[in-house]
Design a protein around this motif. Structure first.
Motif, short mmCIF file in Angstrom:
data_model
loop_
_atom_site.label_atom_id
_atom_site.label_comp_id
_atom_site.label_asym_id
_atom_site.label_seq_id
_atom_site.Cartn_x
_atom_site.Cartn_y
_atom_site.Cartn_z
N THR A 1 5.89 -11.66 -5.02
CA THR A 1 6.34 -10.96 -6.34
C THR A 1 6.99 -11.86 -7.21
O THR A 1 7.07 -11.78 -8.54
N GLY B 1 7.27 -3.49 -2.75
CA GLY B 1 7.70 -3.89 -1.67
C GLY B 1 7.66 -3.13 -0.45
O GLY B 1 7.34 -3.85 0.73
N GLU B 2 7.88 -1.74 -0.39
CA GLU B 2 7.65 -0.98 0.51
C GLU B 2 7.82 0.51 -0.16
O GLU B 2 7.97 0.58 -1.36
N PRO B 3 7.38 1.61 0.72
CA PRO B 3 7.37 2.69 0.25
C PRO B 3 8.89 3.04 -0.65
O PRO B 3 9.88 2.80 0.39
N ASP C 1 5.95 2.58 -9.43
CA ASP C 1 5.81 1.94 -8.19
C ASP C 1 4.51 1.39 -7.88
O ASP C 1 3.53 2.01 -7.94
N THR C 2 4.61 0.08 -7.49
CA THR C 2 3.22 -0.69 -7.57
C THR C 2 3.16 -1.07 -6.05
O THR C 2 3.89 -1.65 -5.29
N TRP C 3 1.92 -0.68 -5.45
CA TRP C 3 1.47 -1.04 -4.26
C TRP C 3 0.87 -2.18 -4.34
O TRP C 3 -0.61 -2.09 -4.97
N TRP C 4 1.11 -3.46 -3.47
CA TRP C 4 0.30 -4.42 -3.50
C TRP C 4 0.75 -5.34 -2.33
O TRP C 4 1.60 -4.91 -1.64
N GLN C 5 0.01 -6.59 -2.12
CA GLN C 5 0.33 -7.32 -1.10
C GLN C 5 0.18 -8.84 -1.41
O GLN C 5 -0.59 -9.14 -2.45
N THR C 6 0.83 -9.88 -0.83
CA THR C 6 0.74 -11.24 -0.91
C THR C 6 -0.83 -11.62 -1.12
O THR C 6 -1.25 -12.47 -1.97
N ASP D 1 -2.33 -1.28 5.96
CA ASP D 1 -1.36 -0.22 5.50
C ASP D 1 -2.25 1.28 5.92
O ASP D 1 -3.43 1.19 5.68
N ILE E 1 1.57 5.71 0.14
CA ILE E 1 1.35 4.55 1.34
C ILE E 1 2.56 4.89 2.41
O ILE E 1 3.45 5.27 1.88
N ARG F 1 2.88 0.10 7.50
CA ARG F 1 2.01 -0.74 8.31
C ARG F 1 1.33 0.11 9.29
O ARG F 1 1.94 0.84 10.07
N ASN G 1 8.61 -4.13 8.13
CA ASN G 1 8.95 -4.51 6.53
C ASN G 1 10.34 -4.13 6.64
O ASN G 1 10.85 -3.12 6.39
N ARG H 1 8.14 -9.02 4.74
CA ARG H 1 7.11 -8.98 5.93
C ARG H 1 7.34 -9.61 6.97
O ARG H 1 7.94 -10.84 6.86
C1 6R9 Z 1 4.17 -7.34 -2.96
C2 6R9 Z 1 4.61 -7.38 -1.64
C3 6R9 Z 1 3.00 -6.10 1.61
C4 6R9 Z 1 3.41 -4.83 2.08
C5 6R9 Z 1 2.28 -3.82 2.16
C6 6R9 Z 1 2.85 -2.63 2.16
C7 6R9 Z 1 4.27 -2.92 1.58
C8 6R9 Z 1 4.48 -3.32 -1.01
C9 6R9 Z 1 4.59 -1.17 -1.59
C10 6R9 Z 1 4.47 -1.22 -0.21
C11 6R9 Z 1 4.58 1.09 -0.24
C12 6R9 Z 1 4.79 -0.04 -2.31
N1 6R9 Z 1 4.50 -2.49 0.05
N2 6R9 Z 1 4.42 -2.60 -2.08
N3 6R9 Z 1 4.44 0.02 0.34
N4 6R9 Z 1 4.59 1.08 -1.66
N5 6R9 Z 1 4.72 0.13 -3.68
O1 6R9 Z 1 5.41 -6.69 -1.08
O2 6R9 Z 1 3.78 -8.15 -0.78
O3 6R9 Z 1 5.32 -9.19 1.18
O4 6R9 Z 1 2.91 -9.34 1.19
O5 6R9 Z 1 4.14 -6.93 1.67
O6 6R9 Z 1 4.31 -4.21 1.64
O7 6R9 Z 1 3.21 -2.37 3.59
O8 6R9 Z 1 0.92 -3.99 2.92
P1 6R9 Z 1 4.02 -8.61 0.68
#
Ligand code: 6R9
Length: 650
Positions: free
Chosen positions: A310, A386-388, A410-415, A499, A511, A514, A520, A525
């Motif tokens: 992030t 970062g998390e729900p 609220d942005t869902w995403w991952q590394t 997820d 979401i 995991r 988380n 993570r």
């Molecule tokens: C950007 C970041 C990824 C994991 C992802 C999920 C959780 C991230 C979220 C979310 C629900 C959201 N996650 N954002 N769950 N709502 N808005 O956090 O990357 O550290 O790789 O974690 O975090 O489980 O798979 P990263």
């Protein structure tokens, strides 16, 4: 949670972004119907040395697996994040730095100054022998030099690997060795919450275990007495005084690696997630623009550390590519007191704040008074990642912090995804507390059941992504096979996110967390296998199993079941010692919240630990009904002991 609780997109945001719900739907449709022309058009957000004519070229299938974006394009990231802004906004603040100590002076670095700083840093790296394709590890606190160093690598085509400054010397050494870095950039000390963190001392410890390392560049942050090793270590400020303030930007292929970032997965060893230059930068810029609509003169604040993805995408690369003013915060939300975030908002007239649910939950516990003691009149938009986010925290953020006027993005995403994937657009998307809402244009999420069958309509299952997008990771550093194995074999032909998710009747995404052995903790993570492997490294431990447990503030806490080697007593002293041990082995974020000594773990006759049972017990669900069928266990009686000796959440 009612799916009907909607917060309509505010009219002023629809006007401002000129993207209403219908236009957003049309954009989503076009992006999926004609991805080639859509992405080539989006690629115009960037300045290219050679503009690409090819968009995505990819296949997720085993026989033909490959992923590339804009592969005939050439660019340099820093020309986009710095040089192209000089003629239009050279004197505008690029990086606004807020120190840990509120009494200390903030720093404002203009785009023009950023250019000089980055060029100097690049020249210092070159002086240390760094060239295109070389790996440089950064172990730095939240100071502007961290951004300078990242950009400096990109200027000369070196690949950075940022290691969070909270990680232990061991974790740092492992990451240096894994990617074969020859140079480490660190600081004398870091500052956080009124405390100092001895980074150089940790770096020295790591260096002793990382033979690939040849040179260390040390940024002076606190001015503490610091031991320097002759011939290996150099102060940054001394080295910088000897080099020119200009450095040519090396033209890079779009698919040249930009950075490696280690992240936890289901196995014990963190993976070096690799991102490349063109696609990643486009994704950071595109998503930052769509979700947060930065405008000149506004102040953007992503409160993440640059040690996490992030921080990469939304403290440094996205905002700078978009010519924004990005605020970088050295401190923590609850020091000197629970008003700190809001004081910073007022001090710098922050327009958009992007932070993690765990921080909001911690602040929420302190009540509304610390928030209401501040104005927050400058805030227009709020974001989380970062998390729900639980609906209660969402509502508090919206009603108390934003006084009902700021959409919550609220942005869902991952590394692995490089930037936001499922998120509202502030002028277009009606919000539902707790839902990340809808996919961004070009993103194609789907649900599959355990057998990989595609689910349609309202459903719950495994979240997969069915087509590539420019910000997708391109590989696991040093282990191409692991990339394919980890993400594309569970559900062949699709990218597996790890997820779980639910899609409601309006097509909104929720979401659920995991579905693998990743937990988380406060938005960070953690692989349960990493904590287990640290625990069994202690001489008193013969076996360990780690699961997540619900935690009011952290979202999830770490619950460890430990079987001791004979001759060791499971007393409070050993519990403390094991806690400290894990902290030292991995870092403070991995410290177990509960350790239960268990004479035996529930195993199947084939010796596989039944984590389902351990999770239930950690969650406090100990009824026979909750625990389910235990008859297939080799020794069903161990479950009774586990239930009887369960550790309450502290
Ligand atoms: C950007 C970041 C990824 C994991 C992802 C999920 C959780 C991230 C979220 C979310 C629900 C959201 N996650 N954002 N769950 N709502 N808005 O956090 O990357 O550290 O790789 O974690 O975090 O489980 O798979 P990263």
């Amino acid at each position: 949670m009612s799916d009907q609780a909607r917060y309509p997109a505010p009219a002023e945001w629809t006007k401002r972004t000129r993207l209403d719900a219908a236009a957003a739907d049309a954009l989503r449709g076009r992006a999926l119907a004609d991805p080639g022309s859509f992405w080539l058009e989006q690629a115009r957000r960037l300045d290219w040395i050679k503009r690409p004519e090819i968009a995505g070229d990819w296949s997720f299938n085993a026989d033909d697996f490959h992923i590339s974006w804009f592969r005939d394009g050439r660019l340099n990231l820093t020309l986009n994040c710095i040089d192209r802004h000089l003629s239009t906004r050279g004197d505008q603040t690029a990086i606004l730095w807020e120190p840990d100590d509120p009494a200390a002076a903030p720093r404002a670095i203009s785009y023009r100054e950023l250019h000089r700083e980055v060029c100097r840093f690049a020249n210092v790296l070159k002086g240390a022998g760094v060239g295109k394709g070389d790996r440089v590890t950064l172990y730095l606190p939240m100071v502007p030099e961290a951004a300078f160093a990242m950009l400096a690598c990109a200027r000369i085509g070196a690949i950075h690997s940022v290691v969070f400054a909270g990680f232990s010397p061991d974790a740092l050494a492992g990451r240096i060795e894994d990617c074969g870095s020859t140079v480490l950039v660190t600081a004398d000390e870091g500052r956080r919450g009124g405390k100092t963190i001895p980074l150089k001392a940790s770096a020295d410890e790591a260096a002793a275990r990382a033979p690939s390392l040849k040179a260390m560049i040390v940024v002076r942050v606190t001015g503490a007495e610091t031991a320097m090793t002759d011939g290996r270590d150099r102060w940054y400020h001394e080295a910088a005084a000897d080099v020119p303030a200009d450095c040519p930007a090396v033209p890079m292929e779009a698919e040249d690696p930009l950075f490696i970032l280690y992240t936890s997965g289901s196995t014990g060893k963190p993976k070096g997630v690799m991102h490349t230059t063109g696609g990643y930068l486009l994704w950071a810029s595109y998503t930052h623009a769509l979700c947060f609509d930065p405008k000149p003169g506004e102040i953007w604040w992503c409160a993440a550390d640059v040690g996490w993805v992030t921080g990469h995408s939304y403290v440094v690369y996205g905002p700078l590519a978009n010519g924004a003013t990005t605020l970088m915060f050295e401190g923590v939300p609850n020091w000197p007191d629970a008003s700190r975030l809001w004081q910073v908002v007022d001090r710098h007239k922050v327009t958009t704040l992007y932070t993690a649910p765990t921080a909001l939950r911690a602040l929420m516990r302190e009540g509304d008074a610390p928030v209401k003691a501040t104005s927050r009149a400058s805030l227009k938009l709020l974001g989380t990642v970062g998390e729900p986010i639980n609906p209660a925290a969402w509502r508090w953020y919206h009603h108390v912090v934003g006084e009902g006027r700021c959409p919550v993005i609220d942005t869902w995403w991952q590394t692995e995804t490089g930037g936001a994937m499922i998120a509202p657009l502030p002028g277009a998307t009606d919000l539902k507390p707790g839902s990340a809402t809808l996919p961004l244009p070009g993103v194609d999420p789907q649900l599959v059941d355990a057998d990989g069958t595609l689910l349609s309509g309202p459903a719950e299952g495994n979240l997969v992504i069915t087509r590539s997008w420019p910000g997708q990771m391109r590989g696991v550093w040093g282990d191409p096979e692991r990339f394919f194995q980890t993400y594309f074999t569970t559900f062949p032909g699709r990218y597996t996110t790890g997820d779980g998710a639910r899609r409601d009747a309006d097509g909104y995404w929720w979401i659920t967390g995991r579905v693998d052995d990743v937990i988380n903790v406060s938005g960070h993570r953690m692989g349960t296998a990493e904590v287990e492997s640290a625990l069994v490294g202690h001489e008193a431990v013969s076996e360990a199993a780690v699961v997540g447990m619900p935690h009011d503030v952290k979202g999830q806490g770490i619950y460890a079941y430990v079987t001791l080697a004979s001759g060791h007593d499971g007393d409070e002293a050993l519990r403390q010692e094991l806690s400290q041990w894990v902290r030292r082995e991995i870092g403070p974020i991995a410290t177990p919240d509960a350790i239960q000594f268990a004479p035996g773990l529930p195993k199947t006759r084939s010796g596989k630990i039944m984590r389902r049972i351990l999770r239930k017990i950690a969650e406090g669900e100990t009824s026979a009904q909750a625990l389910g069928d235990t008859s297939t266990l080799a020794e069903p009686a161990v479950v009774d002991d586990l239930v009887a000796n369960r550790v309450e959440q502290p």
